[in-house]
Scaffold this active site. Structure first.
Site, PDB file in Angstrom:
ATOM      1  N   GLY A  14       0.840  -1.213   0.000  1.00 25.42           N
ATOM      2  CA  GLY A  14       0.000   0.000   0.000  1.00 25.42           C
ATOM      3  C   GLY A  14       0.863   1.245   0.000  1.00 25.42           C
ATOM      4  O   GLY A  14       1.896   1.283   0.666  1.00 25.42           O
ATOM      5  N   VAL A  76       1.779  -8.142  -3.655  1.00 23.52           N
ATOM      6  CA  VAL A  76       1.833  -9.516  -4.165  1.00 23.52           C
ATOM      7  C   VAL A  76       2.064 -10.467  -2.995  1.00 23.52           C
ATOM      8  O   VAL A  76       2.848 -10.169  -2.095  1.00 23.52           O
ATOM      9  CB  VAL A  76       2.939  -9.712  -5.242  1.00 23.52           C
ATOM     10  CG1 VAL A  76       2.536  -9.135  -6.576  1.00 23.52           C
ATOM     11  CG2 VAL A  76       4.256  -9.132  -4.796  1.00 23.52           C
ATOM     12  N   THR A 128       4.894   2.555   5.944  1.00 26.56           N
ATOM     13  CA  THR A 128       3.488   2.184   6.077  1.00 26.56           C
ATOM     14  C   THR A 128       2.848   3.169   7.040  1.00 26.56           C
ATOM     15  O   THR A 128       3.449   3.508   8.069  1.00 26.56           O
ATOM     16  CB  THR A 128       3.225   0.761   6.602  1.00 26.56           C
ATOM     17  OG1 THR A 128       1.865   0.680   7.043  1.00 26.56           O
ATOM     18  CG2 THR A 128       4.089   0.348   7.781  1.00 26.56           C
ATOM     19  N   ASP A 130       0.662   2.427   8.903  1.00 23.72           N
ATOM     20  CA  ASP A 130       0.303   1.652  10.104  1.00 23.72           C
ATOM     21  C   ASP A 130       1.400   1.649  11.189  1.00 23.72           C
ATOM     22  O   ASP A 130       1.127   1.291  12.336  1.00 23.72           O
ATOM     23  CB  ASP A 130      -0.017   0.204   9.723  1.00 23.72           C
ATOM     24  CG  ASP A 130      -1.334   0.080   8.967  1.00 23.72           C
ATOM     25  OD1 ASP A 130      -2.047   1.097   8.861  1.00 23.72           O
ATOM     26  OD2 ASP A 130      -1.648  -1.021   8.488  1.00 23.72           O
ATOM     27  N   ARG A 165     -24.213  14.003  20.908  1.00 24.77           N
ATOM     28  CA  ARG A 165     -23.946  12.841  20.056  1.00 24.77           C
ATOM     29  C   ARG A 165     -22.652  12.132  20.402  1.00 24.77           C
ATOM     30  O   ARG A 165     -21.737  12.733  20.955  1.00 24.77           O
ATOM     31  CB  ARG A 165     -23.760  13.317  18.605  1.00 24.77           C
ATOM     32  CG  ARG A 165     -25.025  13.536  17.884  1.00 24.77           C
ATOM     33  CD  ARG A 165     -24.756  14.025  16.487  1.00 24.77           C
ATOM     34  NE  ARG A 165     -26.020  14.243  15.812  1.00 24.77           N
ATOM     35  CZ  ARG A 165     -26.175  14.970  14.735  1.00 24.77           C
ATOM     36  NH1 ARG A 165     -25.135  15.566  14.195  1.00 24.77           N
ATOM     37  NH2 ARG A 165     -27.363  15.099  14.187  1.00 24.77           N
ATOM     38  N   MET A 172      -7.429   3.651   9.753  1.00 25.56           N
ATOM     39  CA  MET A 172      -6.756   2.427   9.311  1.00 25.56           C
ATOM     40  C   MET A 172      -5.902   1.863  10.435  1.00 25.56           C
ATOM     41  O   MET A 172      -5.642   2.521  11.446  1.00 25.56           O
ATOM     42  CB  MET A 172      -5.930   2.693   8.057  1.00 25.56           C
ATOM     43  CG  MET A 172      -6.786   2.716   6.810  1.00 25.56           C
ATOM     44  SD  MET A 172      -5.783   2.853   5.327  1.00 25.56           S
ATOM     45  CE  MET A 172      -7.019   2.505   4.077  1.00 25.56           C
ATOM     46  N   GLU A 225      -9.508   0.054  12.308  1.00 29.64           N
ATOM     47  CA  GLU A 225     -10.308  -0.882  11.490  1.00 29.64           C
ATOM     48  C   GLU A 225     -10.132  -2.348  11.921  1.00 29.64           C
ATOM     49  O   GLU A 225     -11.030  -3.160  11.728  1.00 29.64           O
ATOM     50  CB  GLU A 225      -9.917  -0.748  10.011  1.00 29.64           C
ATOM     51  CG  GLU A 225      -8.443  -1.060   9.781  1.00 29.64           C
ATOM     52  CD  GLU A 225      -7.973  -0.939   8.338  1.00 29.64           C
ATOM     53  OE1 GLU A 225      -8.804  -0.730   7.445  1.00 29.64           O
ATOM     54  OE2 GLU A 225      -6.759  -1.063   8.137  1.00 29.64           O
ATOM     55  N   HIS A 266      -8.864   5.730   2.732  1.00 30.84           N
ATOM     56  CA  HIS A 266      -7.609   5.996   2.028  1.00 30.84           C
ATOM     57  C   HIS A 266      -7.188   7.465   2.020  1.00 30.84           C
ATOM     58  O   HIS A 266      -6.074   7.773   1.584  1.00 30.84           O
ATOM     59  CB  HIS A 266      -7.700   5.457   0.602  1.00 30.84           C
ATOM     60  CG  HIS A 266      -7.727   3.959   0.585  1.00 30.84           C
ATOM     61  ND1 HIS A 266      -8.854   3.245   0.899  1.00 30.84           N
ATOM     62  CD2 HIS A 266      -6.756   3.049   0.358  1.00 30.84           C
ATOM     63  CE1 HIS A 266      -8.589   1.956   0.849  1.00 30.84           C
ATOM     64  NE2 HIS A 266      -7.325   1.806   0.517  1.00 30.84           N
ATOM     65  N   ARG A 269      -3.919   7.912   3.397  1.00 30.51           N
ATOM     66  CA  ARG A 269      -2.720   7.491   2.664  1.00 30.51           C
ATOM     67  C   ARG A 269      -2.321   8.477   1.568  1.00 30.51           C
ATOM     68  O   ARG A 269      -1.260   8.310   0.956  1.00 30.51           O
ATOM     69  CB  ARG A 269      -2.954   6.115   2.024  1.00 30.51           C
ATOM     70  CG  ARG A 269      -3.050   5.017   3.026  1.00 30.51           C
ATOM     71  CD  ARG A 269      -2.542   3.675   2.569  1.00 30.51           C
ATOM     72  NE  ARG A 269      -2.731   3.323   1.207  1.00 30.51           N
ATOM     73  CZ  ARG A 269      -3.122   2.111   0.791  1.00 30.51           C
ATOM     74  NH1 ARG A 269      -3.420   1.191   1.698  1.00 30.51           N
ATOM     75  NH2 ARG A 269      -3.215   1.828  -0.467  1.00 30.51           N
TER      76      ARG A 269
HETATM   77  O1  F6P Z   1      -1.179  -1.584   5.290  1.00 28.02           O
HETATM   78  C1  F6P Z   1      -1.627  -0.281   5.353  1.00 28.02           C
HETATM   79  C2  F6P Z   1      -3.098  -0.194   5.175  1.00 28.02           C
HETATM   80  O2  F6P Z   1      -3.286   1.177   5.176  1.00 28.02           O
HETATM   81  C3  F6P Z   1      -3.988  -0.908   6.191  1.00 28.02           C
HETATM   82  O3  F6P Z   1      -4.211  -0.225   7.367  1.00 28.02           O
HETATM   83  C4  F6P Z   1      -5.247  -1.139   5.412  1.00 28.02           C
HETATM   84  O4  F6P Z   1      -6.008  -2.219   5.904  1.00 28.02           O
HETATM   85  C5  F6P Z   1      -4.716  -1.437   4.067  1.00 28.02           C
HETATM   86  O5  F6P Z   1      -3.518  -0.693   3.928  1.00 28.02           O
HETATM   87  C6  F6P Z   1      -5.665  -1.186   2.943  1.00 28.02           C
HETATM   88  O6  F6P Z   1      -4.959  -1.239   1.751  1.00 28.02           O
HETATM   89  P1  F6P Z   1      -5.576  -1.470   0.299  1.00 28.02           P
HETATM   90  O7  F6P Z   1      -6.942  -0.905   0.272  1.00 28.02           O
HETATM   91  O8  F6P Z   1      -4.620  -0.765  -0.597  1.00 28.02           O
HETATM   92  O9  F6P Z   1      -5.578  -2.942   0.084  1.00 28.02           O
END
Ligand code: F6P
Length: 336
Positions: A14, A76, A128, A130, A165, A172, A225, A266, A269
């Site tokens: 990613g 991959v 990443t 993450d 609320r 992510m 998530e 996203h 990202r």
């Molecule tokens: O690995 C990073 C990340 O942002 C995760 O948190 C998320 O689950 C994943 O990529 C989603 O990636 P994609 O939609 O590109 O498969």
């Protein structure tokens, strides 16, 4: 005639903000030391199928602040690359490459480690959003994602102030809750749910109810998530996602409170990397070139404290880095 020193670079998995800054640093610094640089297209797929472009000064100028990756990326599976490792070795030999710098997250780096054990002289740079790569305090992209998620939480807080609320933000974090923890702490969130910690739904609902009863007009909850709700992760079409909405349903049913959920996805990202990610990417790129100049392979660049170091790829491939519980406990002090 003396063969020119030549290296390859690729971005796998990613994408995240800061990849272009890393490509730029590796390329420009390597060119300064007399290397030719090629960039494999679409991650490891480019390495397997010999898809590449020449990277020169011009191709890597003016990209330090650009999101995404000029080389493209792909995910991959390790077993696929394992089955094609003979082609990879042949491509690297045919192209006369001294090494390939693999900029990737956990999966890409563990593939790099596997190929490196098969005799390919590779180097890794961790990226990443993450932030779950072992042996490094930070990965490229994490700080930008935290900034984006914090900005989103701040906005949710301001609209929440007008209503009674519960505002839920899903961020992510497939296996770990780094973004949730740090963005939640920066926003002063009332609860942060992460994969590392089983969710105590009773306690969470009681806390949200109490806040409403004592006149607090809103609550902010951040959920990664990958957090498990009632023991399970939430996924759609085989991909993580939807935990926020499921949490909303549970909170509504148990407390009767009005809830709204935002899934950031996203957005975390994309776009311009923050200054930290640009300088981290630059430092990692320069360190990788230093390794190349010293003909040292099978290593990944890393940051520990404020020092840029290198660690064996094998060590990185051993697992993932979960959230620092001291940081989580600091954020938790302000849950109420
Ligand atoms: O690995 C990073 C990340 O942002 C995760 O948190 C998320 O689950 C994943 O990529 C989603 O990636 P994609 O939609 O590109 O498969």
């Amino acid at each position: 005639m003396e063969t020119k020193k030549k290296i390859g670079v690729l971005t796998g998995g990613g994408d995240c903000p800061g990849l272009n800054a890393a490509i730029r640093a590796v390329t420009k610094n390597a060119i300064q030391l007399g290397y030719e640089v090629i960039g494999f297209l679409d991650g490891l797929d480019g390495l397997i199928n010999s898809k590449y472009q020449i990277l020169d000064e011009l191709a890597t100028s003016g990209i330090i602040d650009r999101g995404g990756t000029i080389l493209g990326s792909s995910g991959v599976p390790p077993s696929y690359v394992d089955g094609r490792s003979a082609e990879v070795l042949k491509n690297v030999r045919d192209l006369d490459l001294q090494t390939v710098v693999v900029i990737g997250g956990n999966t890409t780096l563990s593939i790099a480690s596997m190929l490196s054990q098969k005799g390919l002289p590779l180097l890794g740079i961790p990226k990443t959003i993450d932030n779950d790569v072992k042996e490094t305090d930070y990965t490229i992209g994490f700080q930008t994602a935290v900034q984006i998620a914090t900005g989103a939480l701040d906005r949710l807080r301001s609209t929440a102030e007008s209503h009674n609320r519960v505002m839920i933000l899903e961020v992510m974090g497939r296996d770990t809750g780094w973004i949730a923890t740090y963005a939640g702490m920066a926003n002063g969130a009332d609860a942060i749910l992460i994969p590392e910690i089983p969710v105590d739904m009773e306690r969470l609902c009681a806390m949200l109810k109490k806040r409403s009863e004592i006149g607090k007009r809103y609550s902010v909850v951040v959920i990664a998530e990958g957090a498990k709700l009632e023991g399970k992760v939430v996924a759609e079409y085989g991909k993580l996602g939807g935990a926020g909405r499921v949490l909303e349903g549970i909170i509504r049913a148990r407390t009767g409170l009005e809830c709204r959920t935002t899934t950031l996805g996203h957005v975390q990202r994309g776009g311009t990397p923050v200054a930290y990610d640009r300088s981290l990417a630059t430092s990692f790129g320069v360190k990788a070139v230093e390794l190349i100049a010293n003909q040292k392979y099978g290593e990944m660049t890393a940051i520990k404290g404020n020092r840029i170091i290198t660690v064996p790829l094998e060590q990185v491939a051993e697992g993932i880095k979960t959230v620092d519980m001291e940081a989580y406990k600091t954020a938790e002090i302000f849950f109420d």
